[in-house]
Write a protein that holds these residues in place. Structure first.
Motif, PDB file in Angstrom:
ATOM      1  N   MET A  55       0.840  -1.164   0.000  1.00 50.60           N
ATOM      2  CA  MET A  55       0.000   0.000   0.000  1.00 50.60           C
ATOM      3  C   MET A  55       0.894   1.239   0.000  1.00 50.60           C
ATOM      4  N   ASN A  56       0.537   2.205  -0.814  1.00 50.36           N
ATOM      5  CA  ASN A  56       1.302   3.447  -0.847  1.00 50.36           C
ATOM      6  C   ASN A  56       0.822   4.353   0.271  1.00 50.36           C
ATOM      7  N   ALA A  57       1.735   4.778   1.070  1.00 49.09           N
ATOM      8  CA  ALA A  57       1.398   5.689   2.163  1.00 49.09           C
ATOM      9  C   ALA A  57       1.833   7.094   1.770  1.00 49.09           C
ATOM     10  N   VAL A  58       0.958   8.029   1.974  1.00 51.07           N
ATOM     11  CA  VAL A  58       1.267   9.427   1.688  1.00 51.07           C
ATOM     12  C   VAL A  58       1.543  10.103   3.016  1.00 51.07           C
ATOM     13  N   ALA A  59       2.692  10.692   3.109  1.00 47.12           N
ATOM     14  CA  ALA A  59       3.040  11.388   4.348  1.00 47.12           C
ATOM     15  C   ALA A  59       2.227  12.677   4.424  1.00 47.12           C
ATOM     16  N   LEU A  60       1.583  12.869   5.520  1.00 47.35           N
ATOM     17  CA  LEU A  60       0.829  14.091   5.738  1.00 47.35           C
ATOM     18  C   LEU A  60       1.756  15.132   6.341  1.00 47.35           C
ATOM     19  N   ILE A  61       1.827  16.235   5.691  1.00 45.42           N
ATOM     20  CA  ILE A  61       2.663  17.322   6.194  1.00 45.42           C
ATOM     21  C   ILE A  61       1.748  18.260   6.958  1.00 45.42           C
ATOM     22  N   THR A  62       2.024  18.413   8.214  1.00 41.79           N
ATOM     23  CA  THR A  62       1.198  19.308   9.014  1.00 41.79           C
ATOM     24  C   THR A  62       2.051  20.451   9.521  1.00 41.79           C
ATOM     25  N   ASN A  63       1.467  21.571   9.553  1.00 37.29           N
ATOM     26  CA  ASN A  63       2.125  22.756  10.075  1.00 37.29           C
ATOM     27  C   ASN A  63       1.380  23.128  11.346  1.00 37.29           C
ATOM     28  N   HIS A  64       1.877  22.678  12.458  1.00 38.77           N
ATOM     29  CA  HIS A  64       1.174  22.874  13.720  1.00 38.77           C
ATOM     30  C   HIS A  64       1.033  24.354  14.078  1.00 38.77           C
ATOM     31  N   GLU A  65       2.032  25.143  13.728  1.00 40.70           N
ATOM     32  CA  GLU A  65       1.956  26.572  14.035  1.00 40.70           C
ATOM     33  C   GLU A  65       0.816  27.226  13.261  1.00 40.70           C
ATOM     34  N   SER A  66       0.693  26.880  11.976  1.00 37.63           N
ATOM     35  CA  SER A  66      -0.374  27.426  11.147  1.00 37.63           C
ATOM     36  C   SER A  66      -1.746  26.938  11.630  1.00 37.63           C
ATOM     37  N   ASP A  67      -1.839  25.658  11.966  1.00 40.39           N
ATOM     38  CA  ASP A  67      -3.098  25.110  12.474  1.00 40.39           C
ATOM     39  C   ASP A  67      -3.510  25.797  13.775  1.00 40.39           C
ATOM     40  N   TYR A  68      -2.550  26.003  14.645  1.00 40.85           N
ATOM     41  CA  TYR A  68      -2.815  26.659  15.931  1.00 40.85           C
ATOM     42  C   TYR A  68      -3.301  28.083  15.708  1.00 40.85           C
ATOM     43  N   ARG A  69      -2.587  28.821  14.836  1.00 40.03           N
ATOM     44  CA  ARG A  69      -2.969  30.198  14.554  1.00 40.03           C
ATOM     45  C   ARG A  69      -4.372  30.265  13.973  1.00 40.03           C
ATOM     46  N   ALA A  70      -4.671  29.384  13.025  1.00 39.15           N
ATOM     47  CA  ALA A  70      -5.999  29.376  12.397  1.00 39.15           C
ATOM     48  C   ALA A  70      -7.079  29.041  13.427  1.00 39.15           C
ATOM     49  N   ALA A  71      -6.813  28.089  14.295  1.00 42.56           N
ATOM     50  CA  ALA A  71      -7.798  27.715  15.323  1.00 42.56           C
ATOM     51  C   ALA A  71      -8.037  28.872  16.289  1.00 42.56           C
ATOM     52  N   MET A  72      -6.979  29.548  16.697  1.00 46.97           N
ATOM     53  CA  MET A  72      -7.123  30.679  17.618  1.00 46.97           C
ATOM     54  C   MET A  72      -7.821  31.853  16.928  1.00 46.97           C
ATOM     55  N   GLN A  73      -7.534  32.042  15.638  1.00 48.43           N
ATOM     56  CA  GLN A  73      -8.200  33.106  14.888  1.00 48.43           C
ATOM     57  C   GLN A  73      -9.702  32.833  14.799  1.00 48.43           C
ATOM     58  N   GLN A  74     -10.078  31.593  14.506  1.00 47.53           N
ATOM     59  CA  GLN A  74     -11.503  31.242  14.428  1.00 47.53           C
ATOM     60  C   GLN A  74     -12.184  31.420  15.776  1.00 47.53           C
ATOM     61  N   ALA A  75     -11.495  31.058  16.850  1.00 47.02           N
ATOM     62  CA  ALA A  75     -12.054  31.247  18.192  1.00 47.02           C
ATOM     63  C   ALA A  75     -12.259  32.728  18.477  1.00 47.02           C
ATOM     64  N   ALA A  76     -11.310  33.555  18.057  1.00 46.22           N
ATOM     65  CA  ALA A  76     -11.424  34.999  18.279  1.00 46.22           C
ATOM     66  C   ALA A  76     -12.558  35.602  17.452  1.00 46.22           C
ATOM     67  N   VAL A  77     -12.716  35.150  16.209  1.00 47.58           N
ATOM     68  CA  VAL A  77     -13.817  35.642  15.363  1.00 47.58           C
ATOM     69  C   VAL A  77     -15.160  35.253  15.988  1.00 47.58           C
ATOM     70  N   ALA A  78     -15.259  34.034  16.472  1.00 50.32           N
ATOM     71  CA  ALA A  78     -16.500  33.597  17.136  1.00 50.32           C
ATOM     72  C   ALA A  78     -16.774  34.453  18.364  1.00 50.32           C
ATOM     73  N   PHE A  79     -15.740  34.765  19.122  1.00 43.70           N
ATOM     74  CA  PHE A  79     -15.876  35.643  20.295  1.00 43.70           C
ATOM     75  C   PHE A  79     -16.426  37.012  19.877  1.00 43.70           C
ATOM     76  N   LEU A  80     -15.860  37.574  18.801  1.00 44.96           N
ATOM     77  CA  LEU A  80     -16.316  38.886  18.336  1.00 44.96           C
ATOM     78  C   LEU A  80     -17.770  38.838  17.882  1.00 44.96           C
ATOM     79  N   PHE A  81     -18.179  37.774  17.217  1.00 46.58           N
ATOM     80  CA  PHE A  81     -19.573  37.663  16.798  1.00 46.58           C
ATOM     81  C   PHE A  81     -20.502  37.526  18.000  1.00 46.58           C
ATOM     82  N   ARG A  82     -20.065  36.816  19.041  1.00 50.85           N
ATOM     83  CA  ARG A  82     -20.899  36.702  20.238  1.00 50.85           C
ATOM     84  C   ARG A  82     -21.087  38.053  20.906  1.00 50.85           C
ATOM     85  N   ARG A  83     -20.108  38.915  20.763  1.00 53.24           N
ATOM     86  CA  ARG A  83     -20.161  40.232  21.400  1.00 53.24           C
ATOM     87  C   ARG A  83     -20.410  41.340  20.382  1.00 53.24           C
TER      88      ARG A  83
END
Length: 109
Positions: free
Chosen positions: A1-29
């Motif tokens: 079976m051919n395995a494809v290595a997943l390249i993850t950028n944890h810093e980018s994922d973290y930033r995007a997750a925190m940005q989405q959380a902040a946008v949700a916070f702003l919409f709540r307020r």
């Protein structure tokens, strides 16, 4: 079976997750903020730093991105509302001038 290595950028994922959380916070307020208000950015920075414990070196950039996204989405929503109001106004103007064509549309079900 051919395995494809997943390249993850944890810093980018973290930033995007925190940005989405902040946008949700702003919409709540959303009712407390005016677009372009300096307080929006300050509240977002405080939320990221205190509530989410985002590292200080990332808070400013994530807050700026979140506020920009929030203002963009808010502006688009206002534009859609304005277009709907304009369409409704056209409909009712035509209905006033030719009520016989529109009376079926105005009856309650």
């Amino acid at each position: 079976m051919n395995a494809v290595a997943l390249i993850t950028n944890h810093e980018s994922d973290y930033r995007a997750a925190m940005q989405q959380a902040a946008v949700a916070f702003l919409f709540r307020r959303e009712g407390l903020h005016l677009a372009g208000d300096h307080q929006v950015l300050e509240n977002c920075r405080q939320y990221l730093g205190q509530s989410l414990e985002v590292p200080a070196n990332l808070v400013q950039r994530i807050a700026e991105l979140a506020v920009a996204e929030f203002e963009s989405k808010t502006t688009k929503r206002l534009q859609l509302i304005c277009r709907q109001i304009q369409a409704d106004q056209k409909y009712f103007r035509r209905a006033l001038h030719r009520p016989d064509h529109y009376q079926d549309d105005c009856r309650a079900p």
